[in-house]
Design an enzyme around this catalytic site. Sequence first.
Site, PDB file in Angstrom:
ATOM      1  N   PRO A   2       0.835  -1.214   0.000  1.00  0.00           N
ATOM      2  CA  PRO A   2       0.000   0.000   0.000  1.00  0.00           C
ATOM      3  C   PRO A   2       0.868   1.262   0.000  1.00  0.00           C
ATOM      4  O   PRO A   2       1.805   1.374   0.780  1.00  0.00           O
ATOM      5  CB  PRO A   2      -0.793  -0.099   1.307  1.00  0.00           C
ATOM      6  CG  PRO A   2      -0.576  -1.474   1.817  1.00  0.00           C
ATOM      7  CD  PRO A   2       0.690  -1.983   1.226  1.00  0.00           C
ATOM      8  N   GLU A   3       0.567   2.176  -0.899  1.00  0.00           N
ATOM      9  CA  GLU A   3       1.252   3.462  -0.952  1.00  0.00           C
ATOM     10  C   GLU A   3       0.234   4.554  -0.615  1.00  0.00           C
ATOM     11  O   GLU A   3      -0.885   4.246  -0.218  1.00  0.00           O
ATOM     12  CB  GLU A   3       1.873   3.662  -2.350  1.00  0.00           C
ATOM     13  CG  GLU A   3       2.850   2.537  -2.712  1.00  0.00           C
ATOM     14  CD  GLU A   3       3.472   2.706  -4.095  1.00  0.00           C
ATOM     15  OE1 GLU A   3       3.585   3.839  -4.578  1.00  0.00           O
ATOM     16  OE2 GLU A   3       3.854   1.676  -4.685  1.00  0.00           O
ATOM     17  N   HIS A  92      -4.869 -14.760   9.570  1.00  0.00           N
ATOM     18  CA  HIS A  92      -4.162 -13.478   9.460  1.00  0.00           C
ATOM     19  C   HIS A  92      -5.012 -12.270   9.870  1.00  0.00           C
ATOM     20  O   HIS A  92      -4.585 -11.145   9.663  1.00  0.00           O
ATOM     21  CB  HIS A  92      -3.595 -13.235   8.048  1.00  0.00           C
ATOM     22  CG  HIS A  92      -2.788 -14.362   7.509  1.00  0.00           C
ATOM     23  ND1 HIS A  92      -1.673 -14.854   8.150  1.00  0.00           N
ATOM     24  CD2 HIS A  92      -2.944 -15.124   6.401  1.00  0.00           C
ATOM     25  CE1 HIS A  92      -1.178 -15.859   7.445  1.00  0.00           C
ATOM     26  NE2 HIS A  92      -1.934 -16.051   6.386  1.00  0.00           N
ATOM     27  N   ARG A 111       1.850 -11.004   5.864  1.00  0.00           N
ATOM     28  CA  ARG A 111       3.313 -10.952   5.995  1.00  0.00           C
ATOM     29  C   ARG A 111       3.778 -10.300   7.294  1.00  0.00           C
ATOM     30  O   ARG A 111       4.964 -10.315   7.600  1.00  0.00           O
ATOM     31  CB  ARG A 111       3.914 -10.262   4.764  1.00  0.00           C
ATOM     32  CG  ARG A 111       3.591 -11.063   3.500  1.00  0.00           C
ATOM     33  CD  ARG A 111       4.153 -10.456   2.261  1.00  0.00           C
ATOM     34  NE  ARG A 111       5.612 -10.520   2.232  1.00  0.00           N
ATOM     35  CZ  ARG A 111       6.353 -10.062   1.235  1.00  0.00           C
ATOM     36  NH1 ARG A 111       5.771  -9.495   0.195  1.00  0.00           N
ATOM     37  NH2 ARG A 111       7.656 -10.152   1.276  1.00  0.00           N
TER      38      ARG A 111
END
Length: 273
Positions: A2-3, A92, A111
């Site tokens: 994500p940016e 997750h 992650r």
Amino acid sequence: MPELPEVETICRGLQLHVTGRGILRVKVRERRLRCLVHRKFAESLEGRNILRIERKAKYILISLSGDVVWIVHLGMSGKLVHVDSRKAKQKHDHILVRLDNGWELRYHDPRRFGLSLVVPANDLHHLPQLKRLGLDPFDAQFTGSYLYAFTRHSDRRIRDLLLDQQIVAGIGNIYANEILSRVGVRPTTRSRRLRRSRVEAIAAMIPEVLQEAIRWCGTSFSDYRDADDKFGEFQNHLRVYDRDGEKCRLCPSQIKRVTIGNRSGFYCPTCQQ
Ligand SMILES: [Zn+2]
């Protein structure tokens, strides 16, 4: 990863859904994120109201009653979604924040490079993660002259300079490549070789591309989803990123991929000289 446009999209979704909501219960199912989630994280959120949601670079800042701020960074693969609490939990889903409307905020991160912490509002600007950040691309002080001051003596490749969060905060590899493609500059160009007018064009293109990506609710390649757990669509409008071997959208050439550092650069050999 994500940016800025993805984080902005999530913040806008959260602003609609959870502003004013109360936090009933918090469950941390996995503490081992990039920084270990504090043992008192749950109790420091419970009973508070959500007042405001803002973005600072790629950080989501959730201001709560009692002058504390819940800070979330999505790392490589994080999501912060607003879902009906009856919806089945997934692997997750590391942090569950139950709200007073029967819904939940779920922090999901396969992650586990993300960050979730609570700090007093007064300490926010002393946090090492936030205090070193460069200008936001939408800040009025972010101009061609500002960027040129960094490029003119720098031997770094322009793609890498745009990724430097201490210069301009929020741009990652996808948007750095897209921005350069739209001004006809190769990602491998040494910064100091760029004339002032080129640097000004890059600086002007940065907010333009980011704004366009926000309009398409961000870029979803794998993990990214917005606050409603929906895909973004800007991946359908990319000109160069991840398009190596495909035809340029403006000319008959094929997009090329180069390795710069440990991340790929993408460009059209004709349009970007
Ligand atoms: Zn081309």
